[in-house]
Design a protein around this motif. Structure first.
Motif, PDB file in Angstrom:
ATOM      1  N   GLY A   5       4.794   5.076   0.906  1.00  0.00           N
ATOM      2  CA  GLY A   5       5.970   5.499   0.163  1.00  0.00           C
ATOM      3  C   GLY A   5       5.773   5.346  -1.326  1.00  0.00           C
ATOM      4  O   GLY A   5       4.715   4.952  -1.802  1.00  0.00           O
ATOM      5  N   ASP A   6       6.826   5.672  -2.067  1.00  0.00           N
ATOM      6  CA  ASP A   6       6.726   5.577  -3.519  1.00  0.00           C
ATOM      7  C   ASP A   6       6.762   4.111  -3.945  1.00  0.00           C
ATOM      8  O   ASP A   6       6.921   3.203  -3.122  1.00  0.00           O
ATOM      9  CB  ASP A   6       7.800   6.434  -4.190  1.00  0.00           C
ATOM     10  CG  ASP A   6       9.215   5.904  -4.050  1.00  0.00           C
ATOM     11  OD1 ASP A   6       9.421   4.700  -3.817  1.00  0.00           O
ATOM     12  OD2 ASP A   6      10.150   6.716  -4.193  1.00  0.00           O
ATOM     13  N   VAL A   7       6.606   3.893  -5.234  1.00  0.00           N
ATOM     14  CA  VAL A   7       6.498   2.528  -5.748  1.00  0.00           C
ATOM     15  C   VAL A   7       7.740   1.703  -5.438  1.00  0.00           C
ATOM     16  O   VAL A   7       7.647   0.508  -5.122  1.00  0.00           O
ATOM     17  CB  VAL A   7       6.176   2.532  -7.263  1.00  0.00           C
ATOM     18  CG1 VAL A   7       7.342   3.071  -8.084  1.00  0.00           C
ATOM     19  CG2 VAL A   7       5.754   1.163  -7.740  1.00  0.00           C
ATOM     20  N   ILE A   8       8.900   2.321  -5.480  1.00  0.00           N
ATOM     21  CA  ILE A   8      10.135   1.581  -5.227  1.00  0.00           C
ATOM     22  C   ILE A   8      10.218   1.182  -3.757  1.00  0.00           C
ATOM     23  O   ILE A   8      10.569   0.039  -3.442  1.00  0.00           O
ATOM     24  CB  ILE A   8      11.351   2.401  -5.699  1.00  0.00           C
ATOM     25  CG1 ILE A   8      11.291   2.558  -7.228  1.00  0.00           C
ATOM     26  CG2 ILE A   8      12.657   1.756  -5.250  1.00  0.00           C
ATOM     27  CD1 ILE A   8      12.279   3.543  -7.813  1.00  0.00           C
ATOM     28  N   ALA A   9       9.870   2.084  -2.857  1.00  0.00           N
ATOM     29  CA  ALA A   9       9.865   1.745  -1.430  1.00  0.00           C
ATOM     30  C   ALA A   9       8.846   0.645  -1.141  1.00  0.00           C
ATOM     31  O   ALA A   9       9.125  -0.293  -0.380  1.00  0.00           O
ATOM     32  CB  ALA A   9       9.554   2.984  -0.595  1.00  0.00           C
ATOM     33  N   GLU A  10       7.670   0.758  -1.742  1.00  0.00           N
ATOM     34  CA  GLU A  10       6.609  -0.236  -1.536  1.00  0.00           C
ATOM     35  C   GLU A  10       7.066  -1.625  -1.975  1.00  0.00           C
ATOM     36  O   GLU A  10       6.944  -2.597  -1.238  1.00  0.00           O
ATOM     37  CB  GLU A  10       5.360   0.182  -2.309  1.00  0.00           C
ATOM     38  CG  GLU A  10       4.199  -0.780  -2.199  1.00  0.00           C
ATOM     39  CD  GLU A  10       3.502  -0.764  -0.851  1.00  0.00           C
ATOM     40  OE1 GLU A  10       2.833  -1.758  -0.531  1.00  0.00           O
ATOM     41  OE2 GLU A  10       3.621   0.227  -0.101  1.00  0.00           O
ATOM     42  N   GLY A 138       3.147   4.230  -6.473  1.00  0.00           N
ATOM     43  CA  GLY A 138       3.070   3.536  -5.185  1.00  0.00           C
ATOM     44  C   GLY A 138       1.632   3.398  -4.719  1.00  0.00           C
ATOM     45  O   GLY A 138       1.215   2.336  -4.252  1.00  0.00           O
ATOM     46  N   ASP A 139       0.849   4.474  -4.848  1.00  0.00           N
ATOM     47  CA  ASP A 139      -0.564   4.421  -4.463  1.00  0.00           C
ATOM     48  C   ASP A 139      -1.324   3.399  -5.306  1.00  0.00           C
ATOM     49  O   ASP A 139      -2.136   2.630  -4.779  1.00  0.00           O
ATOM     50  CB  ASP A 139      -1.220   5.800  -4.624  1.00  0.00           C
ATOM     51  CG  ASP A 139      -0.687   6.833  -3.643  1.00  0.00           C
ATOM     52  OD1 ASP A 139      -0.102   6.441  -2.602  1.00  0.00           O
ATOM     53  OD2 ASP A 139      -0.854   8.037  -3.921  1.00  0.00           O
ATOM     54  N   LYS A 140      -1.063   3.381  -6.599  1.00  0.00           N
ATOM     55  CA  LYS A 140      -1.747   2.436  -7.493  1.00  0.00           C
ATOM     56  C   LYS A 140      -1.380   0.991  -7.161  1.00  0.00           C
ATOM     57  O   LYS A 140      -2.231   0.104  -7.164  1.00  0.00           O
ATOM     58  CB  LYS A 140      -1.416   2.753  -8.953  1.00  0.00           C
ATOM     59  CG  LYS A 140      -2.052   4.039  -9.434  1.00  0.00           C
ATOM     60  CD  LYS A 140      -1.630   4.346 -10.864  1.00  0.00           C
ATOM     61  CE  LYS A 140      -2.280   5.636 -11.338  1.00  0.00           C
ATOM     62  NZ  LYS A 140      -1.869   5.982 -12.711  1.00  0.00           N
ATOM     63  N   VAL A 141      -0.108   0.763  -6.870  1.00  0.00           N
ATOM     64  CA  VAL A 141       0.348  -0.587  -6.524  1.00  0.00           C
ATOM     65  C   VAL A 141      -0.313  -1.054  -5.226  1.00  0.00           C
ATOM     66  O   VAL A 141      -0.787  -2.195  -5.129  1.00  0.00           O
ATOM     67  CB  VAL A 141       1.896  -0.627  -6.438  1.00  0.00           C
ATOM     68  CG1 VAL A 141       2.396  -1.823  -5.667  1.00  0.00           C
ATOM     69  CG2 VAL A 141       2.488  -0.599  -7.834  1.00  0.00           C
ATOM     70  N   ARG A 142      -0.374  -0.185  -4.226  1.00  0.00           N
ATOM     71  CA  ARG A 142      -1.025  -0.552  -2.958  1.00  0.00           C
ATOM     72  C   ARG A 142      -2.495  -0.893  -3.177  1.00  0.00           C
ATOM     73  O   ARG A 142      -3.001  -1.870  -2.634  1.00  0.00           O
ATOM     74  CB  ARG A 142      -0.883   0.571  -1.930  1.00  0.00           C
ATOM     75  CG  ARG A 142       0.436   0.561  -1.201  1.00  0.00           C
ATOM     76  CD  ARG A 142       0.503   1.618  -0.116  1.00  0.00           C
ATOM     77  NE  ARG A 142       0.597   2.973  -0.648  1.00  0.00           N
ATOM     78  CZ  ARG A 142       1.701   3.491  -1.173  1.00  0.00           C
ATOM     79  NH1 ARG A 142       2.807   2.788  -1.233  1.00  0.00           N
ATOM     80  NH2 ARG A 142       1.702   4.729  -1.622  1.00  0.00           N
TER      81      ARG A 142
END
Length: 187
Positions: A5-10, A138-142
């Motif tokens: 998901g997006d950064v907020i969902a993550e 979100g991808d970067k945070v993961r």
């Protein structure tokens, strides 16, 4: 650790996972050794989460929101306070007289920080950013969480580029220490 998901969902999912760990700690009697196990798990998750936010979320906040610098600075200050508490907690066993006081302090700090992010920061970021931007964040945070440290390092840099350069190496050392010691693992 990585949910999609997006950064907020993550990041919201991370918040819920840490709250579940806090609930496990609160359900156990003082002095129970499992409280330390769960505290270590919470610290591991919180540190990874914080490093990812510091590397990607807060730079985006600075860029996308008109008062982004002030908001990001406040969030970084919250992280620094919680990281000092986690460092103090890291040195305590569950039967240490300071453990419960520090654990309650950490839970209060994190709960206040989470409420502020979810009630104020995240809605503003969702309005300011396109879904594509939030998805890429979100991808970067993961990705960042996979190599981030798992132990508090209060004196480490918390802003790019230094944090992005140092975090993977520190994270590798932390994960090796965790693996060798069994930290955060149930027996």
């Amino acid at each position: 650790m990585g949910h999609g998901g997006d950064v907020i969902a993550e990041l919201t999912t991370d918040h819920r996972e840490v709250e579940q760990i806090f609930g496990k700690i609160e359900a156990l009697p003082p002095g129970d050794s499992r409280r330390k196990l769960y505290a270590d798990q919470a610290i591991m998750e919180l540190v990874r989460h914080s490093v990812a936010e510091e590397s990607y979320l807060y730079p985006a906040v600075r860029k996308q929101l008109p008062d982004g610098d002030a908001l990001a600075d406040k969030e970084l200050a919250d992280h620094a306070t919680a990281e000092r508490t986690m460092k103090d907690l890291e040195g305590c066993d569950a039967d240490d007289p300071r453990f419960d006081t520090l654990m309650m302090k950490l839970m209060a700090e994190i709960r206040e920080h989470v409420a502020d992010e979810e009630d104020n920061l995240f809605p503003r970021l969702r309005t300011a950013c396109t879904p594509e931007m939030l998805g890429k964040l979100g991808d970067k945070v993961r990705t960042a969480k996979k190599t981030a440290p798992t132990r508090p390092h209060p004196s480490a840099p918390d802003t790019p580029p230094a944090n992005k350069l140092l975090a993977p190496g520190v994270g590798l050392v932390d994960r090796l220490r965790d693996m060798m010691s069994g930290r955060g693992k149930e027996s």
